[in-house]
Design a protein around this motif. Structure first.
Motif, mmCIF file in Angstrom:
data_model
loop_
_atom_site.group_PDB
_atom_site.id
_atom_site.type_symbol
_atom_site.label_atom_id
_atom_site.label_comp_id
_atom_site.label_asym_id
_atom_site.label_seq_id
_atom_site.Cartn_x
_atom_site.Cartn_y
_atom_site.Cartn_z
ATOM 1 N N GLY A 192 -37.649 -38.412 48.676
ATOM 2 C CA GLY A 192 -38.898 -39.259 48.486
ATOM 3 C C GLY A 192 -39.350 -39.942 49.661
ATOM 4 O O GLY A 192 -38.687 -40.561 50.331
ATOM 5 N N PHE A 204 -43.395 -40.198 40.943
ATOM 6 C CA PHE A 204 -42.676 -39.115 40.601
ATOM 7 C C PHE A 204 -41.459 -39.391 41.158
ATOM 8 O O PHE A 204 -40.426 -38.740 40.419
ATOM 9 N N HIS A 205 -41.266 -40.154 42.242
ATOM 10 C CA HIS A 205 -40.050 -40.411 42.900
ATOM 11 C C HIS A 205 -39.077 -40.896 41.788
ATOM 12 O O HIS A 205 -38.045 -40.333 41.517
ATOM 13 N N ARG A 208 -38.104 -38.332 38.976
ATOM 14 C CA ARG A 208 -37.265 -37.317 39.431
ATOM 15 C C ARG A 208 -35.986 -37.890 39.767
ATOM 16 O O ARG A 208 -35.050 -36.990 39.746
#
Lengths: 449, 449
Positions: A192, A204-205, A208
């Motif tokens: 990330g 999203f980091h 995920r």
């Protein structure tokens, strides 16, 4: 300190942590962390970032066992971890470990609430796992901060994956060896970039990280092995992703010094640097009452980062409004607002806000602390009112009260799931520790289809 | 060269590539790449690494639309990408782009064969996507190699994720902007450490790269946005993960200079760096005949990477045996074997191999090329026999023939899916370009339940 068995020792501590051994203050902070995270996840659930991630992910979802918080959809646990990690961070309104700028709850809580939906997990065990996960990610973050962050890594993703692995691993009952592997599997997925700030990939980091950390724990549970020295090996995580490696930050004082007790919560839905200005303007609004209409000028004396990061004088969208100390001060003075509604397109284009915004001036002063501000308001009759905020609300010195966290929760969640469901969910959040089965909290967060 | 729109230009090329524009030699190499990959994926399908990953992943699988190659199970496309990426690399027997030590097919072919099972994809379009993906990952790898690898990144994972995104993005018909986003989403998931070599996480890297790269393409298709400069930005992939950034390697001569035409295939089931030693020891075995029993010592003079990567003197498992030039030399001298059977737990613990292994010495010599070795064997009667291998079998100078690739395929796949299915699958692999629907190849790889 020496790099001796750092990963293994952290795994041993994570596996062996007993709920009884966690101080009451730290457990209480864990509950606050959970409530704040839950409200943010509901609040962000309808953001287009979540819509698009869900559209992409849904065709690949396994059995619908876990709730996408604040929405009607259910997906498999790992996809729920991804999506809830995104929604809890997408408004930049979640928690902050100030030493590292890690947003601790996103990766950890998103992983374990989803996993807890498929097995009976008591609130007490859940809270212990949450605290263990946050302790792990913040300690690992401390060991490399600031060099790691300066290089360009988004530390919430890179350190968060370890927290998700630790917390999920506890729910799965990993052995010490398996937990060591889980940290290795997490390490080798760590990723990330800060380059992604301002795009959908930022949130999203943590998503995920939650999904990958949880998968690391499931793989380790299946005896999928890994390096036993993933953090400290010469080509391990700390050396590959950072020029600084302070392993003492990871293993010294485990169980004595608690990073999980140092979490903070944003009162305002914007960058931490303009919190003092919003706080001060809200206080001035209370003093001024109707005389807010008579403001001739507002002068802010701030830490230099404020103008560097939020110096936009004429924002045109809600997102740009978050990067304008002028807009933020004006909306705080006029409406007392620093919540997400203060940063909508509509509010930014409100003529009254725009008129007051143009009366705000800001100057940089290196002697002003990052969480402080000096404000002077001059009224049309010439009266001058001054205010000094030494520590903004939400800092460690002036933490958000439980009431304020609750208000923040409701303000965010009512527009998404309604008043009744919001109040019920908030009550369940505060009662986390006495819950028999936290899966009920996840279901209660669902929007009616 | 300047860092101007590198990501965007690579995306434009990837989207615009026309099958007609690919030279015949490069297309032929693409077919060899595919056949070699398919055989390796079948060959590795029953490895315990795959068993464990599958056990962990199966509960989270979406609809069973894609084949786990060489097995009976079907899973969703993204999980198939993960599992096939693992199985194709788990025996360390797959292809190698020698300039970067990237194993190109794993991340790319694993992603697109799975995705091709859910939509009609002709062999011609599949091959074009495969070549585009390999070109992208190898060029990105070139831009940072060797600094990036030296720092500890497993480049097959870190660069492979871009290849998977590129190839999947072609099958999904991404626009140029979406492909740029897909590269960004891939970049911010890029991960995998060399520290994991010798553990199950090594083959996890190409698997996860396949899965994450494919997901990047699906997210971009749903307009999930990202940085437009993910590779070249000051805090982008190349700067964060490497001290070297040669962007000319990425964008110069696109469509003229083909990295995808430079692929090679291992004759031996282990790291490429010990191929010269095995090749030489096999040649010596042919010379020595029964006198192999009289060996008193073996001296290897090798490129320094050999001891750095494969310096394990006393391996105890088959997997560790792959990281021991000593074991590899011994098993080649005793059995002439460099195939997967040379790297079983049993073979590593074979007393005869262990005894001979202890007689092997290796020294690093910076003047020895990576695909060369000097070997001196001394017999118990004092006789000394020397051999120089200037280019190991499988190198660009001595490429494996199609016949040898076919033999390697069959040797690997017969024990897994039987003779008839193996021969049929091999024929389908060679006929890739004339296939109407490559999904049939995936189904034909299935083991009978």
């Amino acid at each position: 300190m020496q790099d001796t068995e750092i990963t293994r020792r952290l795994a041993a501590w994570t596996v062996g942590l007993d709920a009884e051994a966690i101080p009451e203050t730290v457990r209480a902070e864990g509950v606050r962390t959970f409530v704040n995270w839950l409200g943010c996840a509901v609040g962000g659930a309808r953001h287009e970032t979540v819509d698009r991630a869900l559209a992409a992910a849904l065709p690949f979802s396994g059995p619908a066992r876990a709730q996408v918080i604040g929405r009607a959809e259910r997906v498999d646990e790992l996809h729920a971890a991804l999506l809830n990690g995104i929604s809890s961070h997408v408004l930049d309104y979640d928690d902050t470990h100030l030493k590292t700028i890690i947003h601790p709850a996103g990766p950890v809580a998103s992983a374990i609430l989803a996993v807890a939906e498929t097995r009976a997990v008591s609130g007490r065990d859940f809270l212990t796992a949450l605290i263990a996960g946050i302790e792990v990610e913040c300690r690992i973050g401390n060991s490399v901060y600031p060099d790691h962050y300066d290089r360009g890594w988004h530390i919430t993703g890179t350190a968060g994956v370890f927290g998700a692995a630790a917390a999920t691993g506890r729910l799965l009952g990993l052995t010490e060896l398996q937990m060591t592997w889980a940290f290795g599997i997490a390490a080798t997925q760590s990723s990330g970039f800060r380059e992604m700030f301002g795009t959908m990939c930022k949130s999203f980091h943590p998503g995920r990280a939650a999904q990958n950390g949880a998968m690391a724990a499931f793989l380790a549970k299946a005896d999928f092995d890994s390096s036993l020295r993933a953090i400290e090996a010469p080509r391990g995580w700390a050396n590959v992703l950072s020029t600084k490696q302070d392993y003492g930050e990871i293993v010294d004082g485990l169980g004595t010094r608690w990073e999980a007790g140092l979490n903070t919560y944003k009162p305002f839905a914007c960058g931490i640097v303009i919190h003092p200005a919003i706080d001060g303007c809200q206080q001035l609004r209370d003093k001024l009452g109707a005389r807010v209409a008579d403001i001739a000028s507002v002068e802010l004396r701030t830490h230099p980062l404020v103008l560097e990061l939020t110096g936009k004088t004429a924002p045109t969208t809600g997102l740009e409004g978050k990067f304008s100390v002028f807009h933020s001060a004006a909306t705080a003075l006029l409406y007392g607002d620093g919540s997400p509604t203060a940063f909508t397109d509509e509010r930014v284009r409100d003529p009254a806000v725009m008129a007051l915004r143009d009366k705000v001036k800001a100057t940089s002063d290196g002697s002003v602390h990052e969480d402080a501000v000096h404000i002077a308001v001059t009224l049309t009759d010439g009266e001058r009112i001054e205010l000094h905020v030494p520590h903004a609300i939400g800092s460690l010195e002036r933490p958000l009260s439980n009431e304020a966290i609750g208000e923040k929760f409701v303000t965010q969640s009512v527009p998404v799931i309604g008043e009744v469901a919001s109040r019920a969910l908030l009550a369940m959040g505060w009662a986390l520790e006495s819950s028999d089965d936290v899966a009920a909290i996840a279901s209660a967060s669902a929007a009616q289809a």
